[in-house]
Every structure is written in C-alpha cells, then in structure tokens.
Write a protein that holds these residues in place. Structure first.
Motif, PDB file in Angstrom:
ATOM      1  N   GLN A 200       0.953  -1.369   0.032  1.00 59.45           N
ATOM      2  CA  GLN A 200      -0.107   0.183  -0.037  1.00 59.45           C
ATOM      3  C   GLN A 200       0.831   1.232   0.056  1.00 59.45           C
ATOM      4  O   GLN A 200       0.388   2.355   0.316  1.00 59.45           O
ATOM      5  CB  GLN A 200      -0.902  -0.042   1.144  1.00 59.45           C
ATOM      6  CG  GLN A 200      -2.027  -1.060   1.178  1.00 59.45           C
ATOM      7  CD  GLN A 200      -2.749  -0.946  -0.135  1.00 59.45           C
ATOM      8  OE1 GLN A 200      -3.443  -0.003  -0.370  1.00 59.45           O
ATOM      9  NE2 GLN A 200      -2.861  -2.239  -0.762  1.00 59.45           N
ATOM     10  N   VAL A 274      -2.003 -11.973   0.583  1.00 61.25           N
ATOM     11  CA  VAL A 274      -1.614 -10.993  -0.182  1.00 61.25           C
ATOM     12  C   VAL A 274      -1.403 -11.455  -1.406  1.00 61.25           C
ATOM     13  O   VAL A 274      -2.130 -11.142  -2.482  1.00 61.25           O
ATOM     14  CB  VAL A 274      -0.824 -10.203   0.522  1.00 61.25           C
ATOM     15  CG1 VAL A 274      -0.525  -8.814  -0.578  1.00 61.25           C
ATOM     16  CG2 VAL A 274      -1.306  -9.475   1.863  1.00 61.25           C
ATOM     17  N   ASN A 277      -4.409 -13.348  -3.102  1.00 62.46           N
ATOM     18  CA  ASN A 277      -5.482 -12.529  -3.416  1.00 62.46           C
ATOM     19  C   ASN A 277      -5.301 -12.105  -5.029  1.00 62.46           C
ATOM     20  O   ASN A 277      -6.164 -12.281  -6.024  1.00 62.46           O
ATOM     21  CB  ASN A 277      -5.738 -11.306  -2.557  1.00 62.46           C
ATOM     22  CG  ASN A 277      -6.800 -10.550  -2.727  1.00 62.46           C
ATOM     23  OD1 ASN A 277      -7.222 -10.018  -3.743  1.00 62.46           O
ATOM     24  ND2 ASN A 277      -7.555 -10.295  -1.644  1.00 62.46           N
ATOM     25  N   ASP A 303      -8.939 -16.199   5.473  1.00 59.55           N
ATOM     26  CA  ASP A 303      -8.698 -14.808   5.386  1.00 59.55           C
ATOM     27  C   ASP A 303      -9.901 -14.179   4.846  1.00 59.55           C
ATOM     28  O   ASP A 303     -10.304 -14.776   3.550  1.00 59.55           O
ATOM     29  CB  ASP A 303      -7.338 -14.484   4.890  1.00 59.55           C
ATOM     30  CG  ASP A 303      -7.157 -13.075   4.862  1.00 59.55           C
ATOM     31  OD1 ASP A 303      -7.998 -12.125   4.796  1.00 59.55           O
ATOM     32  OD2 ASP A 303      -6.121 -12.516   5.099  1.00 59.55           O
ATOM     33  N   GLU A 305     -10.570 -11.585   3.227  1.00 62.37           N
ATOM     34  CA  GLU A 305     -10.217 -10.754   2.306  1.00 62.37           C
ATOM     35  C   GLU A 305     -10.054 -11.767   0.815  1.00 62.37           C
ATOM     36  O   GLU A 305     -10.648 -11.596  -0.085  1.00 62.37           O
ATOM     37  CB  GLU A 305      -8.702 -10.179   2.181  1.00 62.37           C
ATOM     38  CG  GLU A 305      -8.584  -9.004   3.152  1.00 62.37           C
ATOM     39  CD  GLU A 305      -9.505  -7.794   2.513  1.00 62.37           C
ATOM     40  OE1 GLU A 305      -9.534  -7.839   1.395  1.00 62.37           O
ATOM     41  OE2 GLU A 305      -9.585  -6.700   3.060  1.00 62.37           O
ATOM     42  N   ARG A 308     -13.794 -12.778   0.084  1.00 59.91           N
ATOM     43  CA  ARG A 308     -14.346 -11.415  -0.517  1.00 59.91           C
ATOM     44  C   ARG A 308     -14.075 -11.620  -1.834  1.00 59.91           C
ATOM     45  O   ARG A 308     -14.812 -11.345  -2.933  1.00 59.91           O
ATOM     46  CB  ARG A 308     -13.870 -10.276   0.063  1.00 59.91           C
ATOM     47  CG  ARG A 308     -14.410  -9.932   1.366  1.00 59.91           C
ATOM     48  CD  ARG A 308     -13.620  -8.619   1.986  1.00 59.91           C
ATOM     49  NE  ARG A 308     -14.077  -8.652   3.561  1.00 59.91           N
ATOM     50  CZ  ARG A 308     -13.181  -7.560   4.138  1.00 59.91           C
ATOM     51  NH1 ARG A 308     -12.479  -6.938   3.632  1.00 59.91           N
ATOM     52  NH2 ARG A 308     -13.441  -7.855   5.366  1.00 59.91           N
ATOM     53  N   ARG A 309     -12.744 -11.817  -2.153  1.00 60.17           N
ATOM     54  CA  ARG A 309     -12.160 -11.935  -3.690  1.00 60.17           C
ATOM     55  C   ARG A 309     -13.007 -13.160  -4.414  1.00 60.17           C
ATOM     56  O   ARG A 309     -13.427 -12.993  -5.648  1.00 60.17           O
ATOM     57  CB  ARG A 309     -10.810 -12.267  -3.563  1.00 60.17           C
ATOM     58  CG  ARG A 309     -10.019 -12.560  -5.183  1.00 60.17           C
ATOM     59  CD  ARG A 309     -10.221 -11.423  -5.898  1.00 60.17           C
ATOM     60  NE  ARG A 309      -9.118 -10.519  -5.711  1.00 60.17           N
ATOM     61  CZ  ARG A 309      -8.969  -9.310  -6.127  1.00 60.17           C
ATOM     62  NH1 ARG A 309      -9.664  -8.998  -7.347  1.00 60.17           N
ATOM     63  NH2 ARG A 309      -8.260  -8.351  -6.025  1.00 60.17           N
ATOM     64  N   ASP A 353     -18.412 -12.673   7.471  1.00 58.48           N
ATOM     65  CA  ASP A 353     -17.940 -11.311   7.060  1.00 58.48           C
ATOM     66  C   ASP A 353     -18.761 -10.532   5.977  1.00 58.48           C
ATOM     67  O   ASP A 353     -19.285 -11.037   5.240  1.00 58.48           O
ATOM     68  CB  ASP A 353     -16.527 -11.584   6.340  1.00 58.48           C
ATOM     69  CG  ASP A 353     -15.821 -10.199   5.944  1.00 58.48           C
ATOM     70  OD1 ASP A 353     -15.726  -9.224   6.692  1.00 58.48           O
ATOM     71  OD2 ASP A 353     -15.838 -10.025   4.458  1.00 58.48           O
ATOM     72  N   ARG A 355     -18.554  -7.895   4.225  1.00 61.95           N
ATOM     73  CA  ARG A 355     -18.472  -7.576   3.005  1.00 61.95           C
ATOM     74  C   ARG A 355     -18.126  -8.837   1.955  1.00 61.95           C
ATOM     75  O   ARG A 355     -18.855  -8.720   0.965  1.00 61.95           O
ATOM     76  CB  ARG A 355     -16.770  -7.027   3.004  1.00 61.95           C
ATOM     77  CG  ARG A 355     -16.261  -6.597   1.648  1.00 61.95           C
ATOM     78  CD  ARG A 355     -16.827  -5.250   1.213  1.00 61.95           C
ATOM     79  NE  ARG A 355     -18.108  -5.471   0.301  1.00 61.95           N
ATOM     80  CZ  ARG A 355     -18.904  -4.754  -0.222  1.00 61.95           C
ATOM     81  NH1 ARG A 355     -18.990  -3.492   0.616  1.00 61.95           N
ATOM     82  NH2 ARG A 355     -19.699  -5.008  -1.178  1.00 61.95           N
ATOM     83  N   THR A 356     -18.009  -9.948   2.577  1.00 61.46           N
ATOM     84  CA  THR A 356     -18.245 -11.095   1.856  1.00 61.46           C
ATOM     85  C   THR A 356     -19.532 -11.166   1.404  1.00 61.46           C
ATOM     86  O   THR A 356     -19.914 -11.699   0.405  1.00 61.46           O
ATOM     87  CB  THR A 356     -17.375 -12.419   2.571  1.00 61.46           C
ATOM     88  OG1 THR A 356     -16.171 -12.200   2.680  1.00 61.46           O
ATOM     89  CG2 THR A 356     -17.731 -13.578   1.789  1.00 61.46           C
ATOM     90  N   ASN A 359     -20.425  -9.082  -1.227  1.00 53.81           N
ATOM     91  CA  ASN A 359     -20.084  -9.182  -2.452  1.00 53.81           C
ATOM     92  C   ASN A 359     -20.603 -10.493  -3.389  1.00 53.81           C
ATOM     93  O   ASN A 359     -20.768 -10.585  -4.520  1.00 53.81           O
ATOM     94  CB  ASN A 359     -18.399  -9.521  -2.394  1.00 53.81           C
ATOM     95  CG  ASN A 359     -17.481  -8.495  -2.368  1.00 53.81           C
ATOM     96  OD1 ASN A 359     -18.054  -7.300  -2.264  1.00 53.81           O
ATOM     97  ND2 ASN A 359     -16.297  -8.793  -2.255  1.00 53.81           N
TER      98      ASN A 359
END
Length: 443
Positions: A200, A274, A277, A303, A305, A308-309, A353, A355-356, A359
C-alpha cells in the motif's frame, strides 16, 4: 490574503476552496497570493486542494519566498501525490505547463534521497547531528483516497525548529523517470517496491504502474519476468509479481494460456493471503468465463479478504452484470452457470464477514440465476446487519422486479444520500430498470 480561503486550504476543505477561489481575480491567483495558497496546500499535504488551486489558475512554476519552486519542493519533500498534481497539466491543458527542465531538476533532487538516511539528513539540515534532545516522530500518513500511504519523519529540536520529510522518494523518482521516458529495469522497479515492502506504499504503487501501463510491446516480456518470480522464496517478491500478473490481466492477454498454466499451481501452493488474492484475481480474469473450479476451495479460506475476492470474481463464471448507461446490456444475462459455482455463491451469502456477503449478493444480483430459493435468500438479507449486504439483496430483488426489493432500495437511497456508494448503486439499478422498460416499449 483572504483568511477564510487560507483556512480552507490549510484544513483541506476542497468544497470551500472551490467556492472561495472563484471570487479571487485571475491575475491575483497567478501571482504571489496564489503561490502562498499553493504553498499552504502543499505543506499541509492536501493534494486535492493543490488540484483545485491549479485548475483555478495558480502557477505551479512560480518560486516561493525562499526561492524554491513547488515542483522541486515536492521532490525534495517526497510528497509524491502533490508532485503528481503539480505535473498533471498535460492531462489538464487549462493549467500552466511545467517545463521539462524543472522536471529533470526535480528528478535529481529526489534521486539524491535514495542514498540518504532521512533522519540524519534532517539532523544535518537543522545542524543537530549530535543533538540527543531532538524528538523524532515517524507516522504513517494517507496520500490518496484509495488507501495509498507513506511514512512522514519529523524532527523537532528543543528550540522549536522542525524539519520533516516523507519517505516516498522512490515513487517520485519512478514517476519522473516515466514522464521523461528514461529507461529503468524491471529488477530496479522491484527493488524500489521492496525497499519498504509495503503493497500500500507509494513506492510499490509507482513501480506497479510503470510495469503494467508500459507499452504493449513490453507486456509479454513483463509477463515472462513476473511469471518467473511468482513462486520466489521471498513472500514480498511473490506479492509484487502476482500483482503484476493481475494488473496485466485487465487489458493485455496475448499470453492467456501461459498465464493460466503459471497461475493454476499457484492457487494450490500459495500460502500468503496477499499474494493469493492477486493470484485468484489474475486467474479469474485470464479464465474469462472459463472453468473457475480451482478457486472455489478458497471460498472457505480463513482470511476474509480471500473469501471476498472469490465472491467477487465468480462474476466471471456467470457473466458480467449490466452497467447502464455505460454498457446497456439487458440485466439478468442468461448464462449456463455451473452448479458448483451457484452453491459456492449461496454459501458465501451466509459468510460471517459482511463484505463477503455483500460481494456474493452483488454477484448474484446481476446474474441470470433466478429461482424461488435465490429470491428467498435475497429477501432474508433485506434485514442483514451489514448495510451493503442489504443494499445488494434489495438490488437483486429489484432487478427481478420484486416490489419489496424496490421499496427497500428506495429507503436505502433516502438514508444514504446523494454522492455515496449506496446512492450510486441505487441509481445504477434505476437506470437498468428504465432501460429495460424502454426496450419493452420498443418491442
């Protein structure tokens, strides 16, 4: 200088700056008054205010009181976001152009920092190399609205004198080299990104941008370079290489078959979330409505994230949702969705989650998947404790012309207000429904 305008500049109140600056004559903005405002915005780190001032006619080449010009100051200070705004006149032709000579001088200034210890340099500038009472503060600060950041180092002496610098000089160098068409190797770009090893950070982002936005003639060589590093022992190198492959997948795909051959084993072997993803994102893009069975096991990854992906990328298996008015395709695209994909999406709508869940519901909302079970699922999520999940459930029902979904969608729109992500989504659904009604009338 107008005190209200200066205060708005210093606090980063873009809306007030935009309104107040309209009352200032153009010749004033192009002179010393404008330069003082620009200096205040740059010192405060408000790149968006810098942009507003430049659009209003402030001169980015006019030297400040101490004789340094804004571009050189930004390069010396490591203020990459401010520097990019100062040099964006080629994208905004109504702004004053910055000569290349000024860009080249800024590049040399920024390059010098690559070989310096920032704290020692600040001490040298303040004449405090041996001052043990000096206070050093290191703080991570945001530089963009989309999550990029850098570290600010500030040195304060007992007598109150201060000096500070941001540690984004590698990003500044990379950006300026790219503008000046100066060649730099991929390995050097990787080394700059790995200096802080933060995906980031500005340094990482600048190296990524040069690699994936480069000329098409270089894309295949860049692909081969990244493919050779995606299984590297260093987790940071794998993260960088996987992101390059993901970025290349959006527009440059002459190597689709080779990419899938490289990425498929990484889906099984990659342990870092990471890097994984990016591997999942790249694999889905290169597959392009192909078999996504290989990513389904990651729907239960620890994870969020990753989950969500997966929920977002499964849109590839069911067809892209409509984006009226930009891509006015009919909603609910018919597509032969594999049962295992449908089952995975339904499972993800119950994820812990939020956000998941959102999505997964977003992917289902614009899909051709429609049955009483899917509608009941969406109805159940109209009371989800996560706002975006409620939004996507309502959108999915509205696109299936369910009156209850439309009612909830209108209520969310009222609560969210104009200009929000929720408001944008509601507007998108309305446009899709209006487009559908128009097409019906035509037929």
């Amino acid at each position: 200088m107008d005190a209200q305008l200066l205060r708005a500049v210093q606090t980063g109140d873009v809306q007030s700056v935009d309104e107040l600056v309209r009352t200032v004559p153009g010749d004033v903005l192009a002179g010393d008054e404008g330069s003082r405002l620009l200096r205040a915005a740059a010192f405060a780190g408000h790149a968006d205010v810098v942009s507003t001032l430049l659009d209003a006619g402030v001169d980015p080449t006019r030297a400040w009181g101490e004789g340094i010009d804004p571009v050189s100051w930004a390069a010396d200070h490591g203020a990459s976001a401010v520097l990019e705004e100062l040099l964006s006149s080629d994208l905004s032709p109504w702004r004053k152009q910055v000569p290349q000579s000024m860009e080249r001088a800024a590049l040399e200034i920024a390059r010098a920092w690559l070989y310096l210890d920032p704290e020692l340099e600040l001490r040298r500038r303040l004449g405090a190399l041996q001052d043990e009472s000096a206070v050093v503060e290191c703080e991570q600060i945001p530089v963009t609205d989309w999550g990029l950041h850098t570290t600010r180092i500030r040195l304060t002496l007992a007598d109150g004198r201060q000096a500070e610098v941001q540690t984004a000089h590698r990003a500044v160098v990379t950006y300026l080299e790219d503008r000046l068409d100066l060649p730099v190797s991929r390995d050097e770009l990787l080394a700059r990104a790995l200096f802080h090893a933060d995906p980031q950070s500005c340094d990482w982002s600048a190296s990524q941008a040069v690699l994936w936005e480069g000329p098409d003639s270089d894309s295949e060589e860049t692909f081969r370079w990244a493919a050779g590093l995606v299984g590297h022992p260093s987790v940071d190198t794998r993260r960088f290489a996987a992101q390059v492959l993901h970025n290349l997948s959006f527009y440059k795909r002459p190597f689709k078959a080779q990419a899938l051959e490289v990425l498929r084993p990484r889906l099984r072997a990659e342990e870092d979330p990471v890097a994984l993803n990016s591997v999942i994102g790249a694999f889905a893009e290169y597959t392009s409505r192909g078999d996504l069975t290989d990513i389904l096991p990651h729907a239960r990854h620890s994870d969020p994230e990753i989950r969500r992906r997966v929920a977002g990328e499964l849109v590839v298996a069911i067809g892209e949702p409509p984006q009226v008015p930009y891509y006015p395709d009919p909603p609910l695209i018919p597509f032969d969705t594999p049962p295992n994909v449908v089952a995975t999406l339904i499972e993800l709508t119950s994820d812990v989650d939020g956000r998941t869940r959102a999505n997964a519901l977003l992917t289902l909302a614009g899909s051709g998947i429609d049955s009483p079970a899917v509608r009941n699922l969406m109805t159940a999520h109209l009371t989800d404790d996560y706002r975006d999940a409620r939004l996507e459930a309502a959108a999915g029902l509205a696109l299936r012309e369910d009156p209850h979904g439309l009612e909830v969608l209108r209520q969310i729109d009222t609560d969210a207000g104009h200009g929000t992500q929720a408001g944008w989504r509601v507007d998108s659904v309305r446009r899709i429904l209006a487009h559908r009604a128009t097409e019906r009338r035509k037929s």
